[in-house]
Design a protein around this motif. Structure first.
Motif, short mmCIF file in Angstrom:
data_model
loop_
_atom_site.label_atom_id
_atom_site.label_comp_id
_atom_site.label_asym_id
_atom_site.label_seq_id
_atom_site.Cartn_x
_atom_site.Cartn_y
_atom_site.Cartn_z
N ILE A 136 5.52 6.52 -13.02
CA ILE A 136 5.19 6.23 -11.63
C ILE A 136 6.48 6.11 -10.82
O ILE A 136 7.36 5.31 -11.17
N LEU A 137 6.58 6.89 -9.76
CA LEU A 137 7.73 6.82 -8.85
C LEU A 137 7.26 6.21 -7.54
O LEU A 137 6.21 6.60 -7.01
N TYR A 138 8.02 5.27 -7.01
CA TYR A 138 7.72 4.68 -5.71
C TYR A 138 8.78 5.15 -4.71
O TYR A 138 9.98 5.10 -5.00
N LEU A 139 8.31 5.59 -3.55
CA LEU A 139 9.21 6.08 -2.52
C LEU A 139 8.90 5.42 -1.18
O LEU A 139 7.76 5.02 -0.93
N ARG A 140 9.90 5.33 -0.34
CA ARG A 140 9.69 4.82 1.02
C ARG A 140 10.58 5.59 1.98
O ARG A 140 11.56 6.25 1.57
N LEU A 141 10.23 5.52 3.24
CA LEU A 141 11.03 6.19 4.27
C LEU A 141 12.25 5.34 4.60
O LEU A 141 12.15 4.12 4.74
N GLU A 142 13.38 6.00 4.73
CA GLU A 142 14.62 5.32 5.08
C GLU A 142 15.26 6.04 6.26
O GLU A 142 15.32 7.27 6.29
#
Length: 282
Positions: A136-142
């Motif tokens: 599981i990879l978690y990503l967010r906007l930066e």
């Protein structure tokens, strides 16, 4: 022969375009059955944001600040219902309470695409030591100089957790360094490394494993190799006292596309704890 080939190509092209013409007939406001499904489906994540905020209606018409329908409360109450998975997994009372709070006249709530506290969850396939595994990879906007970009914020991979079986248990009668070890120039520090599976007993009490660092190390040393993406969903914490997930449903119905698949009321303390799962120890 050339004429037959050209005719065959024209027929093939017409057959390929036929679905487009079927879905494109009619006009906004008087759709055929197929058109109603096509326009009502929330096909893009950006579209989910717009419909949640009352910036696009069910026909796909966009509203901009200053337009008569922009963020209209009545329209939001009407169309928020189509943003939930209606297969029976969501409690109707919880759904109604959420819609009521979000569309409150005094303090309505909106989603911010460029705001914090929403994360993408990517279920991906890798090879780990040459064996296929799910991660599981978690990503967010930066925010970046040129705008925004998606960045990895954390990972979940069960073999990484197995490195730290004693992470919450740092008091052990056998595996510890005596408080006078400094007087021995820490010659006894070998105890921490004689039993590699027990080394986490020697870590400080407040230590939190950084799975993202282990992930990057695995990629760089070649033990981890990316294969493919299985599926994607999103986690939202932007609405006070609420958490919800958004998943993709591929159905031939109005209730299709990116929809709220899980929702619950939570305290702000619980929210902070959950958000920590999507970031590397922040």
């Amino acid at each position: 022969a050339n004429k037959r080939m050209i005719t065959r190509k024209l027929i093939t092209t017409a057959l390929l375009l036929m679905p487009f013409f079927v879905f494109s007939q009619g006009s906004i406001g008087s759709f055929t059955g197929d058109e109603t499904v096509l326009y009502a489906q929330t096909k893009q994540v950006n579209q989910f944001f717009r419909r949640f905020n009352g910036e696009e209606d069910v026909s796909g018409k966009r509203f901009y600040e200053g337009d008569a329908g922009y963020r209209d409360l009545k329209m939001r109450k009407k169309y928020l219902g189509i943003l939930f998975d209606n297969s029976g997994n969501i409690n109707a009372d919880v759904k109604d309470a959420f819609v009521l709070e979000v569309t409150s006249k005094s303090t309505p709530y909106f989603l911010d695409f460029h705001g914090n506290d929403w994360f993408a969850e990517v279920n991906a396939v890798f090879t780990y030591n040459r064996e296929r595994v799910n991660m599981i990879l978690y990503l967010r906007l930066e925010q970046d100089k040129l705008g925004y970009k998606w960045v990895l914020s954390n990972v979940y991979f069960s073999p990484f957790e197995s490195y730290f079986p004693h992470i919450t248990d740092t008091i052990n009668a056998t595996y510890f360094l005596h408080p006078m070890s400094h007087e021995l120039d820490f010659m006894n520090i070998h105890k921490a490394f004689d039993h590699p599976d027990q080394v986490d007993y020697y870590l400080e009490k407040e230590y939190k494993p950084d799975m993202l660092t282990l992930f990057v190390a695995g990629i760089k040393d070649g033990r981890l190799k990316f294969v493919s993406v299985n599926n994607v969903k999103f986690h939202f914490f932007q609405i006070p006292h609420w958490y919800f997930e958004v998943s993709y449903f591929n159905r031939n119905s109005v209730n299709s596309g990116w929809l709220i698949s899980n929702i619950m009321r939570i305290s702000e303390t619980e929210k902070k704890e959950l958000i920590r799962n999507y970031t590397h120890g922040e």
